[in-house]
Write an enzyme that holds these catalytic residues in place. Structure first.
Site, mmCIF file in Angstrom:
data_model
loop_
_atom_site.group_PDB
_atom_site.id
_atom_site.type_symbol
_atom_site.label_atom_id
_atom_site.label_comp_id
_atom_site.label_asym_id
_atom_site.label_seq_id
_atom_site.Cartn_x
_atom_site.Cartn_y
_atom_site.Cartn_z
ATOM 1 N N CYS A 1 65.633 42.546 53.108
ATOM 2 C CA CYS A 1 66.452 41.813 54.065
ATOM 3 C C CYS A 1 67.443 42.810 54.650
ATOM 4 O O CYS A 1 68.218 43.420 53.912
ATOM 5 C CB CYS A 1 67.171 40.681 53.335
ATOM 6 S SG CYS A 1 68.332 39.764 54.352
ATOM 7 N N CYS B 1 78.709 30.804 56.585
ATOM 8 C CA CYS B 1 78.164 32.149 56.365
ATOM 9 C C CYS B 1 79.264 33.149 56.058
ATOM 10 O O CYS B 1 80.248 33.258 56.797
ATOM 11 C CB CYS B 1 77.382 32.596 57.605
ATOM 12 S SG CYS B 1 76.692 34.248 57.469
ATOM 13 N N CYS C 1 74.498 35.723 51.995
ATOM 14 C CA CYS C 1 74.921 36.609 53.091
ATOM 15 C C CYS C 1 76.366 37.094 53.050
ATOM 16 O O CYS C 1 77.290 36.298 53.052
ATOM 17 C CB CYS C 1 74.678 35.911 54.414
ATOM 18 S SG CYS C 1 73.118 35.063 54.455
HETATM 19 N N1 SAH Z 1 72.268 36.022 62.603
HETATM 20 C C1 SAH Z 1 70.932 35.690 62.206
HETATM 21 C C2 SAH Z 1 70.463 36.368 60.927
HETATM 22 C C3 SAH Z 1 71.422 36.454 59.741
HETATM 23 S S1 SAH Z 1 71.674 35.071 58.703
HETATM 24 C C4 SAH Z 1 70.754 34.204 62.088
HETATM 25 O O1 SAH Z 1 71.735 33.486 62.190
HETATM 26 O O2 SAH Z 1 69.623 33.742 61.971
HETATM 27 C C5 SAH Z 1 70.129 34.696 57.928
HETATM 28 C C6 SAH Z 1 70.017 33.220 57.561
HETATM 29 O O3 SAH Z 1 70.865 32.871 56.453
HETATM 30 C C7 SAH Z 1 70.412 32.291 58.699
HETATM 31 O O4 SAH Z 1 69.495 31.247 58.803
HETATM 32 C C8 SAH Z 1 71.766 31.825 58.241
HETATM 33 O O5 SAH Z 1 72.154 30.657 58.886
HETATM 34 C C9 SAH Z 1 71.539 31.668 56.758
HETATM 35 N N2 SAH Z 1 72.761 31.542 55.956
HETATM 36 C C10 SAH Z 1 73.969 32.074 56.181
HETATM 37 N N3 SAH Z 1 74.837 31.722 55.225
HETATM 38 C C11 SAH Z 1 74.159 30.946 54.366
HETATM 39 C C12 SAH Z 1 74.515 30.263 53.159
HETATM 40 N N4 SAH Z 1 75.746 30.330 52.671
HETATM 41 N N5 SAH Z 1 73.547 29.556 52.525
HETATM 42 C C13 SAH Z 1 72.303 29.498 53.023
HETATM 43 N N6 SAH Z 1 71.901 30.114 54.149
HETATM 44 C C14 SAH Z 1 72.824 30.826 54.823
#
Ligand code: SAH
Length: 343
Positions: free
Chosen positions: A103, A117, A331
């Site tokens: 990742c 996030c 993340c």
């Molecule tokens: N900016 C991009 C990629 C990075 S995040 C995007 O938004 O798709 C990768 C994935 O993890 C995204 O689907 C995001 O919404 C999710 N994500 C972020 N924080 C999270 C959390 N606390 N629990 C579960 N999924 C999360």
């Protein structure tokens, strides 16, 4: 001066020629970069010493130092990768049967500010350059053969489109790492202009879209990007993308207890997703994040109810397990911990 990790394999010969250097060295260079995974030109011992000195000044190798590793019980490893300016990103290595997924991050922090996030909690510091993204990949590649890449680390790839695509094309290149395009998944929170650009590339990368809410009211609350590109625009861009490319789009839906986990949400999600031909849904239970203690993981029964509703509407759906939670793998958490430690 051009960073070595930003040069596509086929560009080496012309670049060497252009600088009055011996083009036949290109093969040895590719061997050193993509078979031996050197971190320093001095490790490329098949090349003469004076040529190595030239390479050092003309085509420096981007440093990506592993500053911290945390490993979880399921074998998931999270690396904190530091660059020369002191900034750091995370990359996560996830072993599974027959797979070794990395990742990767494309920005230091993130400007998108999704409520749940950790990467967005402190805004964006800067974007990574293509060579930094490749150097990050290399740090993972030295730990084992990567079979899949997901661009789901820190940052929004469509907000750093050119550098991200250059890095992915390099990783995909036949005489480079040669990782198949279908094994590389980009994930976007819905930066709409990126969809047509990606379709224009004509490369078969996989595309995921982070949806997380089935209507504008809720989505704008969770994901500020929705105020700029609301669902109608986003789903139209998705539909155009699948029609153009004949490629599936996967919608990511992180289920948050009491926020987006009702039966009504599931019904509405099914209706929305069906506006896009060739769409799938991944349901992911929220990974708790420190800055939002009010956001909690849903229970198993809720996940099953959600799955059930989508299946009844004939939406192809997968339940995802979150991996590496005990390695701060949700993340942005390792970087946050690092920043806190330093502060
Ligand atoms: N900016 C991009 C990629 C990075 S995040 C995007 O938004 O798709 C990768 C994935 O993890 C995204 O689907 C995001 O919404 C999710 N994500 C972020 N924080 C999270 C959390 N606390 N629990 C579960 N999924 C999360």
């Amino acid at each position: 001066m051009t960073k070595a990790w930003s040069i596509l394999p086929d560009e080496w010969k012309p670049i060497l020629t252009e600088r009055g250097l011996r083009a036949f060295r290109a093969d040895q260079i590719l061997q050193a970069l993509y078979r031996d995974y050197i971190t320093d030109w001095d490790q490329a011992t098949t090349l003469p010493k004076d040529f190595r000195e030239t390479l050092k000044t003309e085509f420096p190798l981007t440093r990506a130092e592993t500053l911290d590793v945390s490993e979880s019980a399921d074998g998931t490893k999270k690396l904190l990768i530091g660059f020369d300016d002191g900034q750091a990103v995370e990359t996560v290595l996830i072993p599974a049967t027959g797979r070794f997924t990395q990742c990767i991050s494309t920005q230091v922090g993130c400007a998108m500010g999704c409520a749940f996030c950790a990467s967005g909690a402190q805004g964006v510091v800067r974007s990574l350059t293509a060579d930094e993204i490749v150097a990050e990949y290399m740090a993972g590649r030295r730990l084992g053969e990567i079979t899949n890449i997901v661009v789901m680390g820190m940052g929004e790839p469509f907000a750093n489109y050119d550098e991200t695509l250059r890095a992915l094309k390099l990783i995909n290149a036949g005489r480079g790492p040669n990782l198949g395009a279908r094994h590389i998944t980009l994930s976007t929170c819905g930066v709409v202009p990126g969809f047509a650009r990606l379709a224009d590339e004509g490369i078969q990368f996989e595309l995921s879209v982070s949806l997380h809410a089935p209507n504008d009211a809720l989505r704008s609350q969770l994901m500020p990007v929705n105020r700029r590109w609301p669902l109608d625009e986003l789903l139209a861009a998705c539909a155009a993308y699948t029609e153009r490319t004949k490629r599936i789009i996967t919608f990511e839906y992180t289920v948050i207890k009491g926020v987006n986990d009702s039966r009504a949400c599931a019904e509405e999600l099914a209706r929305q997703v069906r506006r896009v031909p060739m769409a799938k849904v991944n349901l992911i239970p929220l990974s708790p994040v420190a800055h939002r203690p009010d956001f909690q993981t849903p229970d198993e029964a809720t996940m099953m109810m959600f799955l059930d509703v989508l299946m009844k509407h004939h939406v192809q759906t997968m339940l995802r397990r979150s991996r590496g939670r005990d390695a701060n793998a949700a993340c942005g958490q390792l970087r946050l911990r690092h920043l806190t430690k330093r502060a």
